[in-house]
Design a protein around this motif. Sequence first.
Motif, PDB file in Angstrom:
ATOM      1  N   ASN A  13       0.827  -1.213   0.000  1.00 16.73           N
ATOM      2  CA  ASN A  13       0.000   0.000   0.000  1.00 16.73           C
ATOM      3  C   ASN A  13       0.858   1.257   0.000  1.00 16.73           C
ATOM      4  O   ASN A  13       0.738   2.112  -0.881  1.00 16.73           O
ATOM      5  N   THR A 161      -7.770   2.546  11.551  1.00 19.13           N
ATOM      6  CA  THR A 161      -8.626   1.356  11.490  1.00 19.13           C
ATOM      7  C   THR A 161      -9.619   1.356  12.650  1.00 19.13           C
ATOM      8  O   THR A 161     -10.828   1.132  12.453  1.00 19.13           O
ATOM      9  N   PHE A 164     -12.201   3.982  12.062  1.00 22.48           N
ATOM     10  CA  PHE A 164     -13.073   3.559  10.971  1.00 22.48           C
ATOM     11  C   PHE A 164     -14.081   2.513  11.481  1.00 22.48           C
ATOM     12  O   PHE A 164     -15.281   2.594  11.198  1.00 22.48           O
ATOM     13  N   THR A 168     -17.959   3.247  11.693  1.00 21.13           N
ATOM     14  CA  THR A 168     -18.866   2.462  10.844  1.00 21.13           C
ATOM     15  C   THR A 168     -19.936   1.789  11.703  1.00 21.13           C
ATOM     16  O   THR A 168     -21.120   1.747  11.324  1.00 21.13           O
ATOM     17  N   ALA A 182     -13.720  -4.334   6.002  1.00 22.06           N
ATOM     18  CA  ALA A 182     -13.725  -3.164   5.107  1.00 22.06           C
ATOM     19  C   ALA A 182     -12.428  -2.366   5.275  1.00 22.06           C
ATOM     20  O   ALA A 182     -11.853  -1.887   4.285  1.00 22.06           O
ATOM     21  N   ALA A 183     -11.936  -2.230   6.512  1.00 21.65           N
ATOM     22  CA  ALA A 183     -10.682  -1.493   6.753  1.00 21.65           C
ATOM     23  C   ALA A 183      -9.505  -2.231   6.109  1.00 21.65           C
ATOM     24  O   ALA A 183      -8.600  -1.605   5.556  1.00 21.65           O
ATOM     25  N   ARG A 185      -9.706  -4.181   3.444  1.00 19.42           N
ATOM     26  CA  ARG A 185      -9.815  -4.006   1.982  1.00 19.42           C
ATOM     27  C   ARG A 185      -9.335  -2.629   1.565  1.00 19.42           C
ATOM     28  O   ARG A 185      -8.730  -2.451   0.515  1.00 19.42           O
ATOM     29  N   ALA A 186      -9.610  -1.620   2.396  1.00 23.43           N
ATOM     30  CA  ALA A 186      -9.230  -0.242   2.041  1.00 23.43           C
ATOM     31  C   ALA A 186      -7.735   0.002   2.219  1.00 23.43           C
ATOM     32  O   ALA A 186      -7.233   1.059   1.847  1.00 23.43           O
ATOM     33  N   PHE A 188      -6.067   0.193   5.135  1.00 24.34           N
ATOM     34  CA  PHE A 188      -5.700   0.921   6.365  1.00 24.34           C
ATOM     35  C   PHE A 188      -5.085  -0.021   7.387  1.00 24.34           C
ATOM     36  O   PHE A 188      -4.189   0.345   8.137  1.00 24.34           O
ATOM     37  N   GLY A 280     -14.337   8.110   9.903  1.00 21.48           N
ATOM     38  CA  GLY A 280     -13.641   7.190   8.998  1.00 21.48           C
ATOM     39  C   GLY A 280     -12.231   6.913   9.478  1.00 21.48           C
ATOM     40  O   GLY A 280     -11.978   6.760  10.668  1.00 21.48           O
ATOM     41  N   GLY A 303      -3.560   4.906   4.779  1.00 21.34           N
ATOM     42  CA  GLY A 303      -3.882   4.691   3.369  1.00 21.34           C
ATOM     43  C   GLY A 303      -2.714   5.009   2.456  1.00 21.34           C
ATOM     44  O   GLY A 303      -1.750   5.675   2.841  1.00 21.34           O
TER      45      GLY A 303
END
Length: 434
Positions: A13, A161, A164, A168, A182-183, A185-186, A188, A280, A303
């Motif tokens: 990343n 994370t 987030f 969420t 989801a974190a 996958r993004a 983070f 987030g 990120g």
Amino acid sequence: MRNISIGLLGLGNVGSGTVRILSENRESLARRLEGRVTVKRVLVRDPSKARDVELPMPALTTDPDDILDDPDIRVVVELIGGIEPAREYVLRALTSGKHVVTANKALIAEHGAEIFAEAARRRLSVHFEGAVAGGIPVLRAVREGLASDRITAVTGIVNGTSNFVLDTMTSSNASYTQAVTAAQRAGFAEADPTLDVSGRDAAHKLAILTLLSFGVRIRPDDIATTGIDLVRAFDIAAADQRGYVIKSLAQARLGPDGRLHAYVTPALVPKQHIFAGVHGAYNAVLVESAGLGHSMYYGPGAGMMPTGTAVVSDIIEVCRDVLGFVRRSTPPEAFHGVQPATPAPLGGLEHQSYLCFHVPNVPGILGRVASTLGAHGVSIDSMDQDTPGDRELLEMVIVTERVSRARLDAALREIDAFDVTAAPTHHMPIVDPM
Ligand code: NDP
Ligand code: HSE
């Protein structure tokens, strides 16, 4: 125009974000530096993997010696993460006379002393802006911008994370597991997301902030750390009904006696508080200092592109050294003569608390809990319980008035030892309004 060759360890990343920014801003970087930065080699585990950025194939290598033993490479950028082999590669880079940039908070928090000593011995730079709060230049702010001031406290939302996941769960019906996925996958979350949700990643960042803010080195293991993994949808709803959101906070504060308090914990934050608006994967660090007062540093805390931005700004700073614009004599942590310290026990802290007891619906249980709290000097501000069927477990929520942690912990130890208590009491501090 002069050229500086750099070697990257890792192209995940953050590595991909770094390469993309170096490429997209190539011309403006060349103008700023009066020199070009070229990514000569990149270490990866699997060269056949599809990548987010394009590099000529010969640039990729699985052999660290191709970077660490190449005399043409002046700067090594470590973005593989974890302790080993990152520590070994960073130390080898320094002993080979190469400057180092890293975003690895675990490495700096756990082995910074050894790495900085090696860098100082060889008059080389180690930069690590991306290690704390992703793209927010908060380390530069405390190291350089506030060099004239005396910092007394740093408090932050420093794990994207965790923020987030809590955010969420607060704003949608997502479960804890869905939010963590989801974190991941993004991009983070750490390779091992337990580092994030256990609070350990935030403790690493707090140790680094403490070093740069106070010139005090603390071991991450000595920071009282509670993760978000015990926060339930019930707690989030209970906090909401009472005017709070739950945030994972990291704080280091110098008490009037000069002792340092440091902890990471989920906490109830009033909805009007500045931290409540951090959503987030965003991070925020609130710095209290004698001259400036309160100042806040806010932005994307994780990120690919935000962290890549911090890494490239470190590369620029190091390249300025290499090109001879600056002769560096300040140690990387900004303080000469760093003092090691152990944080003070938390017993002396005073705050309101949210408590959720896991006791059965039996006659007299409320009185038993309340009188135990009272016996330890813990006053009740408010109390609610749902009333399920006979002898089922209650969700008994009590908000206390301000009380010392020592008194609260003594009361909870006694209540958790009741023969009827089914599970340890959930408890979180409540942050004062700003
Ligand atoms: P990734 O897991 O996405 O990438 C790691 C990269 O390192 C991959 O390219 C991997 O190779 C390579 N790698 C890992 N181990 C080895 C090894 N033993 N030998 C050779 N190559 C190796 O990590 P991130 O980019 O997310 O994180 C990198 C660092 O940045 C970590 O220290 C992290 O804590 C920190 N950081 C991350 C942030 C984020 O938002 N992700 C934000 C701030 C800091 P391959 O691709 O072949 O598998
Ligand atoms: N895993 C980290 C986080 C990455 O979520 O904050 C940024 O340091």
